[in-house]
Design an enzyme around this catalytic site. Structure first.
Site, short mmCIF file in Angstrom:
data_model
loop_
_atom_site.label_atom_id
_atom_site.label_comp_id
_atom_site.label_asym_id
_atom_site.label_seq_id
_atom_site.Cartn_x
_atom_site.Cartn_y
_atom_site.Cartn_z
N ARG A 6 0.84 -1.20 0.00
CA ARG A 6 0.00 0.00 0.00
C ARG A 6 0.87 1.25 0.00
NH1 ARG A 6 -2.61 0.22 6.19
NH2 ARG A 6 -0.64 -0.06 7.27
N ASN A 22 -5.68 7.07 4.42
CA ASN A 22 -5.43 6.28 5.62
C ASN A 22 -3.99 6.48 6.05
OD1 ASN A 22 -6.26 3.88 7.47
ND2 ASN A 22 -4.26 3.27 6.63
N GLU A 23 -3.79 6.96 7.25
CA GLU A 23 -2.46 7.05 7.85
C GLU A 23 -1.41 7.65 6.91
OE1 GLU A 23 -1.72 3.05 9.21
OE2 GLU A 23 -2.86 3.34 11.04
N GLU A 48 -8.57 3.88 15.29
CA GLU A 48 -8.19 2.47 15.39
C GLU A 48 -7.62 2.24 16.77
OE1 GLU A 48 -5.60 1.25 12.22
OE2 GLU A 48 -6.83 2.15 10.65
N TRP A 100 2.93 -6.20 13.58
CA TRP A 100 3.96 -5.46 12.85
C TRP A 100 5.12 -4.97 13.71
CZ3 TRP A 100 3.66 -1.06 15.48
CH2 TRP A 100 2.39 -0.67 15.96
N GLU A 135 -2.10 -8.57 7.29
CA GLU A 135 -2.45 -8.37 8.70
C GLU A 135 -3.17 -9.56 9.31
OE1 GLU A 135 -4.38 -4.55 8.89
OE2 GLU A 135 -2.48 -3.48 8.59
N GLN A 136 -2.91 -10.73 8.78
CA GLN A 136 -3.61 -11.91 9.31
C GLN A 136 -3.23 -12.21 10.75
OE1 GLN A 136 -1.83 -15.84 7.70
NE2 GLN A 136 -1.59 -14.40 6.02
N MET A 137 -2.10 -11.72 11.22
CA MET A 137 -1.71 -11.96 12.61
C MET A 137 -2.07 -10.78 13.51
SD MET A 137 -0.52 -15.04 12.58
CE MET A 137 0.44 -15.27 14.09
N HIS A 138 -2.85 -9.86 12.98
CA HIS A 138 -3.32 -8.70 13.76
C HIS A 138 -4.68 -9.06 14.35
CE1 HIS A 138 -4.66 -4.71 14.77
NE2 HIS A 138 -3.59 -4.14 14.28
#
Lengths: 667, 667, 667
Positions: free
Chosen positions: C121, C159-160, C334, C342, C382-385
């Protein structure tokens, strides 16, 4: 061996103790007048095998299509004439200048996007069709000329695949090859988008030609993308090697084919590549590689302790790993004979270490230990790398130790290696998975496996290392430090086990698409061990959980999982949640415990399996080959070995110094 | 001075104490209306020399071929009119934008392969023929205009060659120039292939046009390749400088030519470059450079101790080094006057430090100490670099100390510097050799020499630093910390010595082709000291050998060698093998001992040579110039200086604070 | 709000406690069949707001110009139908592949000169006119379609901004845009050359087209050059954002516009960007960001202590910072709900931490706290978020805590936030100034501000953070940790203060051109506090000055200044020079004191201002909102909160565990 389940069929090799040592030699680097004397002295000192030619392409084919075989003909005649068995290396790790000048596009591109140049070695991308064609051509020419030569015992393909971080290249041709590979794997771009979850961050591709390499994104690429690139790169190495073995099988019947792998190289699947070999070899540098395995700040003390003799489990782990790839057979193709040149620091081995390393390899089942190299060259990159002889041709310290082993071997019949009671499951795909997604900076898959291995070895118990293709049914104990993902058949094979089995953290944590299983981790393993991993955490150094093990305590650092399960817990975290659960003889460990706790866990496990663990002093290790038990001492003190009262010593005696070896037969 | 053997002919310079201070000034950076007042105040505070113009190309030639000399004419008139002697700098470190826009190919390329751009300084490759032509043109124009101006005392070529790691550039034109250089050196590509040992790894080249630069290989390039590139890059700097001195000799007769070298810059051979100068200057930044010399993790304590006054031997080492290059003469062209801007941390000197540094330079034989700079600029890169005056023109703390020295100098006749009793051999080619092939991460040639130097200086003894071109016959003691390789004549000169000489590890370890000598190290030195180095090892921090020195013990870290020799050993390793051997007054030290052991070794050595070593307290140092002995205190405590009872103090007194100076005449 | 002076007009927001929680949701990532159930459960658990769509460009416009709104129409209907208020994100952080394929020139270029690619991104340069046009197009299309939808409560732009270090890009189009920006700022190249001091090092440019980017010079670029590039890059972000808000204002009347800023992101001026918003939001990740704020080697212990609960002042600082940008209003867009993916290590929060963070945000005045995200995705980066739900849709631990807050909010009326008694001045331009010219490696502006903030917060006192546009007249105490440079109006506003004010080191040290003020630092501040900074120094770790504070001592590290002044000194350095001087209630602190000394200084300051500082135990913090005082415990022990005897607890009780919250009304 494609398709089937492998079984470690130990003992296939002929254990002729007069043919268990070898050496690497570079006739092209020395005046021809010296060859005959060199060959005679090799034979005299008890060396049976000599590996040659693997870097000599420029001398075999100095200009495109102009072969000059004369020198190699004479070298082979000279060596064979002295009774030496020749291992011919294919020279594809060092294409000559003219080839690079003609096809500069085959030069590899680093992860930094810069193309590498000529002037050292491995200056090629494995993806290059042109380079594969050129490699096949030179291999075909060598095999045509020497494939049936009676002096040629076997072949080594290329040299140390993946060395200098070259398994992965990031150039245009790699991108194209990757796209082709993806198209084959997924069939349609929709399937790829779905498998990778590219809806995330609008990463969907319109076609395969749109997919780039994962090395230049603004932030981390999709982990599925990165894992597929790792798989692709591994496949390229395997295919590159197979292109050579196909020719060698055809043109050099009856000769073995091996490759010399490197310690702790995880960038391609050694098991898959080894399917095309007769057995695996590896290059053992116990001192140089100490830095590589123990790369954590916390390891400084350990590196100082073992600086001159190597880690007690470092070579052993790799002996056991590569033995798995040859169904019980392996060679050490390059054995460190003294200080080397390439590590950050290069100390001299303690007196006896070269002998220890040689015996250790043999104790772990090596067919042959081949020293690198006959004579230290006075020029070029490895001029500071010792050989068996110094540049002035005087025998170096390592030569004396090699000769001592040759002498000791004369009075010793070595039996085949029996299967070990413990199998440790090692998986390259899992290594890539955690490389792509470590989640905690120090979650190092190799280190996890190594720590488990070491805990068992400290208990005096032998270990086989196995891969996803092996039959695990008969092992009293199977250890799976972690298995991120696997084909269904693997889970089923594991699931059928009723004997002692221990699974480690993150097992079953990923689907084959590098996603999270629908039912949460441990995915398919939940059928065996009904539990759900509700939460995982990685912990910076100094942050740890206390573990409660009966009335002892331990600690868990690096990694911890929160389990939901009704299973019994043998160990719990301080807050009462389970850390080690079991169902019958199947267990799951939800953390990375400290070394002593890991030894305690393994002790319990071994006892449950009916084995007899006995904690060894620091630096002492045992290993059985047939009826002989070997002991190796890396403790800075002299140690008494734990031989039974009536043991008959065949090497050394009851007390051995640092660097010492003992061996006895159980009576 | 080409061809001959140099002798340090100390005392050539006229020691007029009223002309021993100077300053750097940038008229182009200040309104012309201020110049006259600045000049008058310079003279008033006792400054005799003023260096100008070395970054002002854009103002001398704002557009190609359009010279604007008016402002510089007036600046020179103004300064000379105030009685100042002018040092003119050639402005070739800062080519203007139009030159870069016209010839972008002269921009340098980093070792990372990226071309650097305009916007700071040194944005040129030394290999560029176009840039050499342009440099000659501007130097010729300056020399034509000002070469005979009575106010011009001398010239400085360029500024700080090699600064910002610019001696080596890796672009296409560098590659081409390197190929030409190689063709000249080797004559035929066969000779190069043979000399480099390119048979290794099939690295043979078909012609010189095939040889690339050593910065983009997959793994390390051939060390002979890397060393030749270092030699080539050094030659490019020397040639670039010579192109200027040739013009200046012709067009500005009777004026001196110097260059301002930088501390611990090893990327070109300062001795060779200095052959084209009258004397060497250097830029002394004792605080800023503390970080650069002591870059080892183990040095943190030392860097804290000396953060505000600098290392006791840091400036001294360089005074002695650069004095060698002018046969006993040297200048400090830029003297740190307060906090600077470019180090990782920039503390303020303790009170007195600027005076201490000035006196220290004079004690070591400096003709002139010139402060950098007259006034701190309120803009651009060095706006946080203090000068003698603040941006608001108020005198900064350093100015007070400079004036105090000027005052003190009035009552003091400084005699010429006599040769020291000890010569330390320093060799750039050896530095490159170990840079290319350190073998142990912390084997740092400069540090090795510095440690040896420091051990002698702690004993209160003066040292001359010498190079391979110097005559060493008369020195009571010669120290050779290491000399990897040398021309035969150098070995012969060393071999003829009968007085005390100590050689350090790795001496004679390489041939001129960067190979291992046929007879093993120490190569030609074995004729003097019959021994063979059988094995070398490098040791990670924390790993050390115990040394036995009579009934004392010491330790060896970083490096150790196993010698074969019948010579007597004054020091042995713990296992009995020799660590320091001798034959008559020739000694060889086979390791890198700890600091205290090194002091012990030097103490013995000095005594053997009839000198009178006396260990000084931490931070205290002595230095003699003529009949005056100077003492410098960098201890955080006030110290009593070791002056004899009847000493007549000419500067300070018997007790001096941190930052204090004392000087006395022996009666 | 352009042009005027801002006043923190606290209390504008409607504090409906039933609408204070929200969640981030990605309908495009889940089967449509699940949407309705998800929406219902969101509402059931007390979430009022749902943010969607900010990464879904590829689904809104899968091919250029082909919009597919159907899915988003239905998602909005479903969510709105469940009573949720929708925040629509513009998807400009993730342009789809086809856009990049058509306009590859918009890809950003890193400071290393390498262009970044598609596949994650933020793969765009803010300078690109083409990308701005494309961004306006998609925003216009979204606003046209949904701008008046009754379910849409407001908008989030992009975003950010600046995430992954993307505020600055170094490509050709950036260079061109920078040149245009410079031409506008300076009018003529002569003015630029003068402002930058380009006479230094012959850096003068002939025209704006000659000015390059500051990332490829041989050594550091002109600091004025680097600062202008930082300003330019900031302006590009502000302009990029404004292009969106202009459309949204026009096409979506009555809806709020916000952006979700990131913690400790200093590469663009958040105050200036926020002028185009209704209020600022920020993304709060207390554990993950612990590593980012405390990046000094000396912080390891602190990072271990707070690994599982976050730094006591980390989120608070940012709540107070972003509240300033909305004149008293802000959202947490958020909120970390559990371990993330991350950070270098990703521990699990202690039990209660998610509730604590939520209450803490509300206590600091948040209108809404929105959790990231509804459900953890089983795929992609972000699957581990963690989210509020696991990938298998079971509620994660964070969901329970969120529901507890929702429940607690029902019985609690939250009043508006009142102005705090202390204002801390925060300035992005100053951050860039010290980034460009740190002078000491660890002079970190953010850390300086954070240390000052933390010292006050440890005393139990609330703080407003303000910027250069705010009115500071009414604050009892104003703290200016450092203000390198400012417009005259800002200095005048500060100068008019008579109440307690403390200025920190380097204040007034630069002109707006990044030069040194003619009168030396503190420049314009000298009108308020008559003093001159004669010398500055930066100090490596372990080097410190002793401070004398009455009869106590403290220490100053990192930075110290030598002042010339007649003002009274409350604190002096060991050598007697002043370290903290004052004139009436205006003070100047000339160093970076240790934490305890800083607390002492703040204690004295607060008392002088009539406040009642009371040192809190480690890890305990207080914050007032209206008549309620909140206490938050991050101490590993349970703590008693300092509530008055008759306090009426509305949340928790007098003793709270680690991770605990208490709140009481003063009676």
């Amino acid at each position: 061996m494609a398709g089937g389940v492998f079984r470690l069929t130990h003992g296939l090799s002929v254990e002729r103790t007069s043919e268990m040592l070898g050496v690497c030699y570079y006739p092209e680097q020395w005046a021809e007048a010296r060859w005959a004397d060199d060959a005679r002295r090799m034979a005299d000192m008890g060396l049976a095998y000599v590996r040659i030619a693997e870097f000599a392409w420029a001398r075999m084919e100095p200009r495109e299509g102009e072969y000059e075989w004369g020198w190699l003909d004479r070298a082979i005649e000279t060596l064979a004439g002295a009774g030496l068995k020749i291992v011919l290396g294919t020279p594809t790790a060092t294409p000559p200048y003219w080839l690079i000048a003609k096809y500069p596009e085959i030069l590899p591109v680093g992860i930094d996007g810069r193309q590498r140049g000529f002037g050292s070695r491995r200056h090629v991308s494995f993806s290059s069709a042109v380079y594969r064609r050129e490699a096949r051509r030179i291999v075909d020419a060598m095999a045509t000329r020497y494939g049936s030569h009676p002096g040629v015992a076997g072949w080594q393909t290329d040299n140390e695949y993946g060395c200098h971080d070259t398994a992965r290249s990031y150039g245009d041709l790699d991108r194209e090859a990757f796209q082709v590979w993806l198209a084959e794997r997924y069939g349609s771009i929709e399937a790829l988008n779905e498998a990778w979850g590219n809806v995330f961050w609008s990463m969907e591709y319109p076609d395969f030609g749109a997919v780039g390499l994962p090395n230049a994104t603004v932030t981390e690429p999709n982990p599925s993308h990165a894992l597929d690139f790792a798989r692709f790169a591994s496949d390229m190495v395997v295919e590159f090697n197979r292109a050579q073995t196909e020719i060698l099988r055809r043109k050099s019947p009856g000769r073995f084919i091996t490759h010399n792998f490197m310690q702790r190289t995880l960038t391609f699947d050694h098991f898959r590549l080894a399917e095309d070999l007769d057995f695996a070899s590896w290059d053992s540098y116990p001192l140089g590689k100490l830095e590589v395995i123990f790369d954590d700040d916390r390891d400084a003390e350990l590196k100082r302790t073992y600086a001159r003799v190597g880690h007690p489990d470092g070579p052993a782990f790799h002996h056991d790993l590569y033995r798995a790839m040859g169904n019980g057979r392996f060679w050490v193709m390059e054995q460190q004979p003294g200080p080397v040149n390439w590590a950050p620091w290069n100390p001299a081995p303690v007196s006896g270490a070269v002998r220890l390393w040689t015996w250790e390899a043999l104790a772990h089942g090596a067919d042959v230990v081949s020293y690198f190299r006959w004579r230290q060259p006075p020029f070029a990159q490895e001029q500071m790398h010792t050989g068996l002889h110094r540049p002035d041709d005087s025998p170096d310290f390592g030569a004396e130790e090699a000769m001592r082993v040759a002498e000791e071997l004369k009075s010793l019949a070595l039996e085949p290696t029996a299967p070990a009671p413990v199998a440790l499951f090692f998986d390259y795909q899992t290594a890539w998975t955690y490389e792509v997604q470590p989640q905690g900076r120090d979650f190092d898959y190799f280190r996890l496996c190594f720590d488990w291995y070491s805990a068992v070895r400290r208990l005096g118990i032998d270990v086989d290392i196995v891969g996803s293709g092996h039959d695990l049914a008969d092992y009293p104990v199977v250890l799976v430090p972690s298995l991120a993902m696997a084909e269904d058949a693997v889970w089923q094979r594991l699931g059928r086990r009723t004997k002692t089995t221990l699974y480690g953290p993150r097992t079953g944590s990923k689907t084959l698409n590098m996603g999270i299983p629908e039912t949460l981790p441990p995915g398919p393993l939940a059928e065996t061990l009904p539990l759900r991993v509700l939460q995982v955490e990685s912990l910076r150094p100094g942050v740890a959980h206390t573990l409660r093990i009966g009335n002892r305590t331990g600690s868990a650092s690096r990694w911890a999982e929160r389990l939901e399960t009704d299973l019994d817990a043998d160990i719990r975290f301080d807050d009462g949640t389970p850390a080690l659960v079991r169902k019958g003889q199947q267990r799951y460990l939800a953390c990375w415990p400290d070394d002593e706790t890991l030894v305690d866990i393994m002790t319990d496990l071994m006892r449950d399996a009916g084995l007899e663990p006995a904690l060894l002093p620091d630096g002492l290790r045992l290993r059985r080959r047939g009826s002989i038990t070997f002991a190796f001492n890396r403790n800075s003190q002299a140690m008494e070995v734990p031989a039974p009262a009536g043991a008959r010593f065949v090497v050394g005696g009851r007390t051995i110094p640092n660097g010492g070896v003992a061996a006895w037969r159980d009576e």
